[in-house]
Design a protein around this motif. Sequence first.
Motif, PDB file in Angstrom:
ATOM      1  N   TRP A  86      -7.308 -47.204 -72.434  1.00 32.28           N
ATOM      2  CA  TRP A  86      -7.297 -47.904 -73.729  1.00 32.28           C
ATOM      3  C   TRP A  86      -7.171 -49.407 -73.517  1.00 32.28           C
ATOM      4  N   VAL A  87      -6.376 -49.824 -72.539  1.00 31.00           N
ATOM      5  CA  VAL A  87      -6.238 -51.257 -72.240  1.00 31.00           C
ATOM      6  C   VAL A  87      -7.582 -51.818 -71.764  1.00 31.00           C
ATOM      7  N   ALA A  88      -8.282 -51.077 -70.915  1.00 27.36           N
ATOM      8  CA  ALA A  88      -9.593 -51.526 -70.435  1.00 27.36           C
ATOM      9  C   ALA A  88     -10.585 -51.655 -71.598  1.00 27.36           C
ATOM     10  N   VAL A  89     -10.562 -50.704 -72.521  1.00 28.00           N
ATOM     11  CA  VAL A  89     -11.420 -50.791 -73.706  1.00 28.00           C
ATOM     12  C   VAL A  89     -11.062 -52.045 -74.504  1.00 28.00           C
ATOM     13  N   GLY A  90      -9.770 -52.303 -74.661  1.00 21.20           N
ATOM     14  CA  GLY A  90      -9.323 -53.494 -75.392  1.00 21.20           C
ATOM     15  C   GLY A  90      -9.758 -54.778 -74.714  1.00 21.20           C
ATOM     16  N   VAL A 138     -18.985 -55.124 -72.790  1.00 19.65           N
ATOM     17  CA  VAL A 138     -19.558 -53.859 -73.273  1.00 19.65           C
ATOM     18  C   VAL A 138     -19.499 -52.795 -72.175  1.00 19.65           C
ATOM     19  N   LEU A 139     -19.773 -53.175 -70.929  1.00 16.31           N
ATOM     20  CA  LEU A 139     -19.686 -52.215 -69.830  1.00 16.31           C
ATOM     21  C   LEU A 139     -18.255 -51.738 -69.612  1.00 16.31           C
ATOM     22  N   LEU A 140     -17.276 -52.625 -69.780  1.00 18.27           N
ATOM     23  CA  LEU A 140     -15.872 -52.216 -69.681  1.00 18.27           C
ATOM     24  C   LEU A 140     -15.503 -51.236 -70.791  1.00 18.27           C
ATOM     25  N   ILE A 141     -15.992 -51.492 -71.988  1.00 17.94           N
ATOM     26  CA  ILE A 141     -15.753 -50.562 -73.100  1.00 17.94           C
ATOM     27  C   ILE A 141     -16.344 -49.196 -72.756  1.00 17.94           C
ATOM     28  N   ALA A 142     -17.576 -49.182 -72.273  1.00 21.36           N
ATOM     29  CA  ALA A 142     -18.247 -47.918 -71.936  1.00 21.36           C
ATOM     30  C   ALA A 142     -17.507 -47.170 -70.833  1.00 21.36           C
ATOM     31  N   TYR A 181     -13.091 -46.544 -60.336  1.00 19.03           N
ATOM     32  CA  TYR A 181     -13.513 -47.610 -59.431  1.00 19.03           C
ATOM     33  C   TYR A 181     -14.575 -48.499 -60.085  1.00 19.03           C
ATOM     34  N   VAL A 182     -15.426 -47.921 -60.910  1.00 19.11           N
ATOM     35  CA  VAL A 182     -16.403 -48.717 -61.663  1.00 19.11           C
ATOM     36  C   VAL A 182     -15.657 -49.673 -62.588  1.00 19.11           C
ATOM     37  N   GLN A 183     -14.643 -49.150 -63.272  1.00 19.30           N
ATOM     38  CA  GLN A 183     -13.835 -49.972 -64.178  1.00 19.30           C
ATOM     39  C   GLN A 183     -13.152 -51.107 -63.401  1.00 19.30           C
ATOM     40  N   LEU A 184     -12.648 -50.807 -62.215  1.00 22.01           N
ATOM     41  CA  LEU A 184     -12.005 -51.825 -61.379  1.00 22.01           C
ATOM     42  C   LEU A 184     -13.028 -52.893 -60.976  1.00 22.01           C
ATOM     43  N   ALA A 185     -14.221 -52.468 -60.586  1.00 20.77           N
ATOM     44  CA  ALA A 185     -15.254 -53.421 -60.189  1.00 20.77           C
ATOM     45  C   ALA A 185     -15.681 -54.296 -61.367  1.00 20.77           C
ATOM     46  N   LEU A 186     -15.762 -53.714 -62.552  1.00 19.36           N
ATOM     47  CA  LEU A 186     -16.120 -54.500 -63.739  1.00 19.36           C
ATOM     48  C   LEU A 186     -15.032 -55.531 -64.056  1.00 19.36           C
ATOM     49  N   ALA A 215      -6.936 -50.555 -63.942  1.00 23.01           N
ATOM     50  CA  ALA A 215      -7.817 -49.618 -63.241  1.00 23.01           C
ATOM     51  C   ALA A 215      -7.168 -49.170 -61.932  1.00 23.01           C
ATOM     52  N   ALA A 216      -6.532 -50.103 -61.229  1.00 22.28           N
ATOM     53  CA  ALA A 216      -5.841 -49.732 -59.988  1.00 22.28           C
ATOM     54  C   ALA A 216      -4.704 -48.747 -60.268  1.00 22.28           C
ATOM     55  N   LEU A 217      -4.008 -48.954 -61.379  1.00 21.34           N
ATOM     56  CA  LEU A 217      -2.937 -48.031 -61.753  1.00 21.34           C
ATOM     57  C   LEU A 217      -3.480 -46.656 -62.155  1.00 21.34           C
ATOM     58  N   ALA A 218      -4.698 -46.599 -62.609  1.00 20.97           N
ATOM     59  CA  ALA A 218      -5.288 -45.343 -63.088  1.00 20.97           C
ATOM     60  C   ALA A 218      -5.933 -44.521 -61.972  1.00 20.97           C
ATOM     61  N   VAL A 219      -6.186 -45.108 -60.807  1.00 23.11           N
ATOM     62  CA  VAL A 219      -6.895 -44.393 -59.741  1.00 23.11           C
ATOM     63  C   VAL A 219      -6.100 -43.177 -59.259  1.00 23.11           C
ATOM     64  N   ARG A 220      -4.841 -43.362 -58.957  1.00 27.87           N
ATOM     65  CA  ARG A 220      -4.042 -42.249 -58.419  1.00 27.87           C
ATOM     66  C   ARG A 220      -3.932 -41.091 -59.412  1.00 27.87           C
ATOM     67  N   PRO A 221      -3.583 -41.331 -60.693  1.00 27.35           N
ATOM     68  CA  PRO A 221      -3.558 -40.202 -61.634  1.00 27.35           C
ATOM     69  C   PRO A 221      -4.929 -39.523 -61.779  1.00 27.35           C
ATOM     70  N   ALA A 222      -6.001 -40.297 -61.706  1.00 27.33           N
ATOM     71  CA  ALA A 222      -7.345 -39.703 -61.801  1.00 27.33           C
ATOM     72  C   ALA A 222      -7.614 -38.823 -60.583  1.00 27.33           C
ATOM     73  N   MET A 223      -7.179 -39.262 -59.414  1.00 29.64           N
ATOM     74  CA  MET A 223      -7.339 -38.449 -58.202  1.00 29.64           C
ATOM     75  C   MET A 223      -6.549 -37.146 -58.323  1.00 29.64           C
ATOM     76  N   HIS A 224      -5.344 -37.256 -58.837  1.00 31.76           N
ATOM     77  CA  HIS A 224      -4.504 -36.071 -59.026  1.00 31.76           C
ATOM     78  C   HIS A 224      -5.169 -35.105 -60.009  1.00 31.76           C
ATOM     79  N   MET A 225      -5.676 -35.615 -61.087  1.00 25.45           N
ATOM     80  CA  MET A 225      -6.349 -34.794 -62.098  1.00 25.45           C
ATOM     81  C   MET A 225      -7.599 -34.156 -61.489  1.00 25.45           C
ATOM     82  N   HIS A 226      -8.343 -34.918 -60.722  1.00 26.91           N
ATOM     83  CA  HIS A 226      -9.552 -34.401 -60.064  1.00 26.91           C
ATOM     84  C   HIS A 226      -9.200 -33.269 -59.105  1.00 26.91           C
TER      85      HIS A 226
END
Length: 118
Positions: free
Chosen positions: A10-14, A41-45, A61-66, A101-112
């Motif tokens: 949500w922060v990235a969308v904002g 717009v790419l960050l929102i997407a 990682y895409v979000q982090l790169a953006l 995005a860096a904070l979100a990588v680990r939870p995303a890995m866990h979920m994956h």
Amino acid sequence: MKKWTRWEDWVAVGVGLVAAVCAFALPQMGASMTWMVIVGVLLIAAGVANLAMPGMVAMEYVQLALGALLFVAPWLGGYADMQSGAAWVSWIGGAVAVIVAALAVRPAMHMHDQTLPH
């Protein structure tokens, strides 16, 4: 992890929304409008994709790169003047996007890992 509940995304969308809107609200310098609208717009997407499908590590990682791209955009787009509001929006927004995005990588890995068949 439930869909549409991750605060990092949500922060990235904002951040993307702020960058895209500020491109029209702030005085233009160099290619500030182009960079801020496109990356915003790419960050929102990317944020919406991560919200809708949590556990997509590649999208984090895409979000982090953006976020990193938004941070360096003032130099790439020729609007890095220290008195430019567009540059400050890009620098602060880019830094925030990279951090969340860096904070979100680990939870995303866990979920994956939880969704993989054993």
